[in-house]
Design an enzyme around this catalytic site. Structure first.
Site, PDB file in Angstrom:
ATOM      1  N   LYS A  39       0.844  -1.201   0.000  1.00  0.00           N
ATOM      2  CA  LYS A  39       0.000   0.000   0.000  1.00  0.00           C
ATOM      3  C   LYS A  39       0.881   1.254   0.000  1.00  0.00           C
ATOM      4  O   LYS A  39       0.622   2.208  -0.729  1.00  0.00           O
ATOM      5  CB  LYS A  39      -0.945  -0.013   1.214  1.00  0.00           C
ATOM      6  CG  LYS A  39      -2.111  -0.990   1.030  1.00  0.00           C
ATOM      7  CD  LYS A  39      -2.937  -1.223   2.290  1.00  0.00           C
ATOM      8  CE  LYS A  39      -3.990  -2.297   1.998  1.00  0.00           C
ATOM      9  NZ  LYS A  39      -4.780  -2.705   3.149  1.00  0.00           N
ATOM     10  N   GLN A  58      -5.113  -1.184   9.205  1.00  0.00           N
ATOM     11  CA  GLN A  58      -5.008  -2.526   8.620  1.00  0.00           C
ATOM     12  C   GLN A  58      -5.675  -3.556   9.529  1.00  0.00           C
ATOM     13  O   GLN A  58      -5.429  -3.595  10.733  1.00  0.00           O
ATOM     14  CB  GLN A  58      -3.524  -2.874   8.393  1.00  0.00           C
ATOM     15  CG  GLN A  58      -3.277  -4.187   7.689  1.00  0.00           C
ATOM     16  CD  GLN A  58      -3.790  -4.224   6.239  1.00  0.00           C
ATOM     17  OE1 GLN A  58      -3.857  -3.204   5.574  1.00  0.00           O
ATOM     18  NE2 GLN A  58      -4.153  -5.394   5.773  1.00  0.00           N
ATOM     19  N   ASP A  72     -11.383   3.194   3.379  1.00  0.00           N
ATOM     20  CA  ASP A  72     -11.785   1.776   3.332  1.00  0.00           C
ATOM     21  C   ASP A  72     -13.302   1.645   3.153  1.00  0.00           C
ATOM     22  O   ASP A  72     -13.797   0.554   2.881  1.00  0.00           O
ATOM     23  CB  ASP A  72     -11.420   1.111   4.672  1.00  0.00           C
ATOM     24  CG  ASP A  72     -10.331   0.071   4.521  1.00  0.00           C
ATOM     25  OD1 ASP A  72     -10.097  -0.385   3.389  1.00  0.00           O
ATOM     26  OD2 ASP A  72      -9.727  -0.282   5.544  1.00  0.00           O
TER      27      ASP A  72
HETATM   28  N1  GUN Z   1      -7.053  -6.510   5.579  1.00  0.00           N
HETATM   29  C1  GUN Z   1      -7.300  -7.250   4.470  1.00  0.00           C
HETATM   30  N2  GUN Z   1      -7.980  -6.520   3.554  1.00  0.00           N
HETATM   31  C2  GUN Z   1      -8.168  -5.302   4.078  1.00  0.00           C
HETATM   32  C3  GUN Z   1      -8.797  -4.109   3.604  1.00  0.00           C
HETATM   33  O1  GUN Z   1      -9.338  -4.022   2.495  1.00  0.00           O
HETATM   34  N3  GUN Z   1      -8.773  -3.057   4.461  1.00  0.00           N
HETATM   35  C4  GUN Z   1      -8.200  -3.116   5.685  1.00  0.00           C
HETATM   36  N4  GUN Z   1      -8.241  -2.034   6.451  1.00  0.00           N
HETATM   37  N5  GUN Z   1      -7.610  -4.203   6.158  1.00  0.00           N
HETATM   38  C5  GUN Z   1      -7.589  -5.288   5.350  1.00  0.00           C
END
Ligand code: GUN
Length: 295
Positions: free
Chosen positions: A50, A94, A117
């Protein structure tokens, strides 16, 4: 007939190029803050990617790492400081958080204007009311790939298997927004195979390896596999492999197009997160979202 393999990696790379162009044309440099708590190896890999792609698309990246024994207040205080920082456009915590921490109450603290998100109650409410807002990343990626395959989705029957907050429910609403006829199937659904066989677009988001077989799929359907399941590799004892919720080798014999795992929906999630960061930066300043980000 052999189905077309949907190249999510290539689509995501193209989307990142468009994001880079959009960022270049803005009067501000959007900034994404990522909060990572604990030592989950998969989460560390996701966060690394990311950050890498945030920078590659010309945006600023801010990172906060906390140890696995961080308290609920530690995490919430970071989120609050990011809410208060006018230079931050997007906040991503996350998931999953380490055991003992409650992700719902952390997510509830995120300023909805920075909720890249799309997980806060405000974002979910705006989606269900049909109002503009920040949409969850993985389901948005599914709609993009389906539109790329089929063009206008109006009137298509979309069956979503799974009703999670992260994928199933928002995916159903996003396909509804595209004027699809939407059915949600789940663990209690009766005759799930025959319902899936009605789908022009089949979204599998349950977390059960290879669950969707050839006889669940309508001839020529567009099959989008959100599952990421690690199983032991039958051909290499002692080794593991990633498979989706769809039995890919069966699906390609009947579907019109299928996403592989890996290389299908996965890369779309990060690209959609970056896109949401640009959108959040524009919304917060009352600026128009660049047309190049439309799909
Ligand atoms: N962990 C796995 N996929 C995601 C996601 O799309 N967003 C977040 N915040 N954590 C994740």
């Amino acid at each position: 007939m052999t189905a077309q393999k949907i190249d999510g990696k290539a689509y995501a790379a193209d989307l990142r190029e468009r994001i880079t162009k959009a960022v270049t044309g803005l009067s501000v440099q959007p900034c994404l803050a990522v909060v990572l708590v604990g030592d989950d190896p998969a989460s560390h890999v996701y966060v690394k990617n990311k950050i890498k792609f945030t920078k590659e698309t010309g945006m600023r990246s801010v990172e906060h790492r906390l140890p696995a024994n961080a308290s609920q207040d530690d995490v919430i205080n970071i989120v609050r400081s990011l809410n208060a920082d006018d230079n931050i456009d997007g906040i991503l915590v996350q998931l999953p958080l380490p055991k003992g921490l409650d992700s719902d109450s952390v997510i509830a603290q995120i300023d909805p204007a920075k909720d890249v998100d799309g997980l806060t109650d405000v974002s979910a409410g705006r989606l269900s009311l049909g109002q503009t807002g920040l949409r969850p990343c993985t389901p948005t990626g599914c709609v993009m790939l389906a539109k790329d395959q089929l063009g206008n989705l109006s009137g298509k029957h979309c069956v979503v298997i799974g009703r999670s907050i992260l994928v199933g429910k928002p995916a159903a609403l996003l396909f509804l927004e595209q004027n699809c006829t939407v059915t949600i199937a789940h663990s209690r659904t009766k005759n799930i195979d025959s319902i899936c066989r009605e789908a022009d677009i089949l979204i599998a988001a349950v977390g059960r390896p290879n669950m969707v077989k050839a006889d669940w799929i309508k001839d020529g359907a567009c099959v989008i596999d959100v599952g990421i399941n690690r199983i032991s590799n039958p051909e290499r004892p002692g080794k593991t492999m990633l498979v989706g919720d769809v039995d890919y080798n069966q699906a390609i014999t009947i579907a019109g197009s299928v996403t592989p795992v890996p290389g299908g929906v996965g890369p779309m999630t990060i690209a959609c997160l970056l896109r949401n960061t640009v959108i959040a930066a524009c919304y917060r300043r009352g600026m128009a979202v660049p047309d190049i980000l439309n799909f």
